[in-house]
Scaffold this active site. Sequence first.
Site, PDB file in Angstrom:
ATOM      1  N   SER A  70       0.766  -1.319   0.149  1.00 13.79           N
ATOM      2  CA  SER A  70      -0.133  -0.094  -0.097  1.00 13.79           C
ATOM      3  C   SER A  70       0.856   1.344   0.020  1.00 13.79           C
ATOM      4  O   SER A  70       0.363   2.376  -0.478  1.00 13.79           O
ATOM      5  CB  SER A  70      -0.843  -0.029   1.239  1.00 13.79           C
ATOM      6  OG  SER A  70      -0.229  -0.412   2.284  1.00 13.79           O
ATOM      7  N   HIS A 123      -1.172   5.656   6.773  1.00 12.08           N
ATOM      8  CA  HIS A 123      -0.412   5.640   5.423  1.00 12.08           C
ATOM      9  C   HIS A 123      -0.031   6.996   4.980  1.00 12.08           C
ATOM     10  O   HIS A 123      -0.702   7.974   5.506  1.00 12.08           O
ATOM     11  CB  HIS A 123      -1.507   4.941   4.345  1.00 12.08           C
ATOM     12  CG  HIS A 123      -1.396   3.414   4.701  1.00 12.08           C
ATOM     13  ND1 HIS A 123      -2.299   2.819   5.479  1.00 12.08           N
ATOM     14  CD2 HIS A 123      -0.836   2.277   3.834  1.00 12.08           C
ATOM     15  CE1 HIS A 123      -2.084   1.554   5.237  1.00 12.08           C
ATOM     16  NE2 HIS A 123      -1.257   1.214   4.502  1.00 12.08           N
TER      17      HIS A 123
END
Length: 269
Positions: free
Chosen positions: A44, A251
């Site tokens: 990711s 993230h």
Amino acid sequence: MKLSRIAAYAWALVLTTALSLTGAGVASAATQAAGSHYVALGDSYSSGLGSGSYDSSSGDCKRSTKAYPALWAAAHSPASFNFTACSGARTGDVTSSQLGPLNSTTDLVSITIGGNDAGFSDVMTNCVLYSESTCLSKVAAARAYVDANLPGLLDSVYSAIRSKAPNAHVIVIGYPHFYKIGGSCIAGLSDKSRSAINGASDELNSVTAKRAADHGFSFADVVAGFTGHEICSSSPWLNSVLWTNIGESYHPTAAGQSGAYLPTFTRAA
């Protein structure tokens, strides 16, 4: 007077030659960038989860136009660009489903991998929901896994990449520190837990860098790029807990991709 003219002529000749060579060097570099065949692999942190602007055709892989591979390709116009990184990917997912575009003409590869194998999502879930002691225990278990198991898993991935793309410059990119210690956060995890999580990132980066070097790959460290932009800083480039979209928690944001991952990769490439 005659000597002056000769000297002037000689200097003009040298200058013209130098400018010609410099121009040729610039042209050569531009040609090399335009002629590259680039494949972006990984998890990711490479697909761009957390930065928005996802390609609907990528489904659950959540590949973003704001991820560093897409930004680099847009800026450098490589001859070919294949973006197979996928949110949630582990080492086995890379070898089983991401290496298709690699071949002998591939000359540039990027990859982030290892965080999901180490169970960092589970670590962060436990750290957010439970006690400091539970958090520290989960971090210690993740570090033990990184030391004992991850090297062999990375070897498998790196060997597969080299086998399919023998001529590629492979750039392995690391993970940032999540937290600024002693920063602006007034609630949430303790600084002891935050320090332990940062330390686990360092351990993951250290192991990854060693395996990359042993395979002849480059390792690009993003810790410095995120310094001053961690969670609990005044200008974070990482998402904290997003209760409305939990998967994007921890993230990089679009700013983290363009401000830290992209320049780190560009320098290495």
